[in-house]
Scaffold this active site. Structure first.
Site, PDB file in Angstrom:
ATOM      1  N   ALA A 194       0.685  -1.096  -0.071  1.00  0.00           N
ATOM      2  CA  ALA A 194       0.059   0.123  -0.101  1.00  0.00           C
ATOM      3  C   ALA A 194       0.812   1.320  -0.117  1.00  0.00           C
ATOM      4  O   ALA A 194       2.010   1.247   0.507  1.00  0.00           O
ATOM      5  CB  ALA A 194      -0.891  -0.030   1.116  1.00  0.00           C
ATOM      6  N   GLU A 243      -0.969  -9.718  -0.668  1.00  0.00           N
ATOM      7  CA  GLU A 243      -2.292 -10.267  -0.476  1.00  0.00           C
ATOM      8  C   GLU A 243      -2.788 -10.361  -1.960  1.00  0.00           C
ATOM      9  O   GLU A 243      -3.724 -10.990  -2.218  1.00  0.00           O
ATOM     10  CB  GLU A 243      -3.018  -8.906   0.300  1.00  0.00           C
ATOM     11  CG  GLU A 243      -2.729  -9.135   1.772  1.00  0.00           C
ATOM     12  CD  GLU A 243      -3.503  -8.181   2.549  1.00  0.00           C
ATOM     13  OE1 GLU A 243      -3.992  -8.239   3.640  1.00  0.00           O
ATOM     14  OE2 GLU A 243      -3.494  -6.865   2.044  1.00  0.00           O
ATOM     15  N   GLU A 250       3.806  -4.904   7.654  1.00  0.00           N
ATOM     16  CA  GLU A 250       2.786  -4.129   8.520  1.00  0.00           C
ATOM     17  C   GLU A 250       3.038  -4.081   9.987  1.00  0.00           C
ATOM     18  O   GLU A 250       2.972  -2.934  10.529  1.00  0.00           O
ATOM     19  CB  GLU A 250       1.185  -4.855   8.158  1.00  0.00           C
ATOM     20  CG  GLU A 250       0.958  -4.200   6.789  1.00  0.00           C
ATOM     21  CD  GLU A 250       0.904  -5.390   5.741  1.00  0.00           C
ATOM     22  OE1 GLU A 250       0.412  -5.461   4.792  1.00  0.00           O
ATOM     23  OE2 GLU A 250       2.209  -6.378   5.887  1.00  0.00           O
TER      24      GLU A 250
END
Length: 253
Positions: free
Chosen positions: A66, A114, A134
């Site tokens: 991200a 993912e 993360e």
């Protein structure tokens, strides 16, 4: 192929290649990219001539995850919307009526990992690196990572990968059944296309129903899954199958 888009598409029936094109950001995933990818996937889903979709990344990464610069300006509600958008895309990939192969080059981290886990098969270059960093930001994988990884590698190994935040190599990914095939960097896309072509020689309908039997069956008690498998197989037994059986029998003679 439009190379100005952040999601490039090239269709050579029966295979479509989707290339994430934010190479200056290591193909970091933001909401704009997710929505564009979703629209492209929906169009390909409706294309009956396409059997397989290959997703890859331009440059040195499949996707480094991200876009954390976008995260920084979000409040909790915006963050929730972002995660749900990502999940929508990954769930759609997993349930598509197409074969989806992730051709992983370089970094495949966080949301990029993912995305790859939501696909049916993963072909990785020798320099591929997988991981969920993360935990280093005080977060966890929030769009399917904890669940899909666990179903592939088992509970304890998934905990090790997620809690340590360490990267795993392509070779380790293959040993853990994350990657189906490891290839030389320069051969990545061609090997992914070859794998797709080999599978797409078979009935598109059978490919999709095999996906359904596996994906949906793993979530249910085995007795329910076995009944679902039989129902799908019976439904496939039609005129097309009879023709294939006839061809096989006469070849043997």
């Amino acid at each position: 192929m439009d190379q100005t888009s952040i999601v490039e598409v090239n269709v050579e029936v029966p295979i479509a290649v989707i290339t994430l094109n934010r190479k200056e950001k290591l193909n970091a995933l933001n909401k704009t990219l997710y929505l564009e990818l979703y629209n492209v996937l929906r169009q390909l889903e409706a294309n009956k001539e396409v059997c397989a979709i290959i997703i890859t990344g331009r440059g040195k990464a499949f996707s480094a995850g991200a876009d954390i610069y976008e995260f920084y300006n979000m409040d909790q509600q915006n963050f929730a919307e972002f995660l749900n958008t990502a999940r929508m895309v990954y769930d759609f990939i997993e349930n598509m009526n197409k074969l989806v192969i992730s051709a992983v080059n370089g970094y495949c981290l966080g949301g990029g990992f993912e995305l790859a886990l939501a696909s049916d098969l993963i072909v990785a270059s020798k320099d591929a690196l997988f991981g969920f960093p993360e935990i280093k930001l005080g977060l966890i994988p929030g769009s399917g990572g904890t669940q899909r990884l666990t179903r592939i590698v088992g509970r304890n190994k998934a905990k090790e990968i997620i809690l340590s935040g360490k990267f795993i190599t392509a070779e380790e990914a293959a040993m853990l059944n994350i990657a189906n095939k490891i290839v030389n960097n320069e051969a990545l896309l061609e090997e992914a296309k070859k794998l797709a072509s080999d599978i797409c020689k078979f009935s598109y309908n059978a490919i999709y129903n095999a996906k359904r039997a596996i994906n949906e069956g793993i979530e249910s008690p085995i007795s329910t899954s076995l009944s679902f498998e039989i129902a799908l197989t019976i439904n496939l037994f039609n005129h097309d199958v009879k023709k294939r059986l006839e061809s096989f029998i006469y070849k043997r003679k």
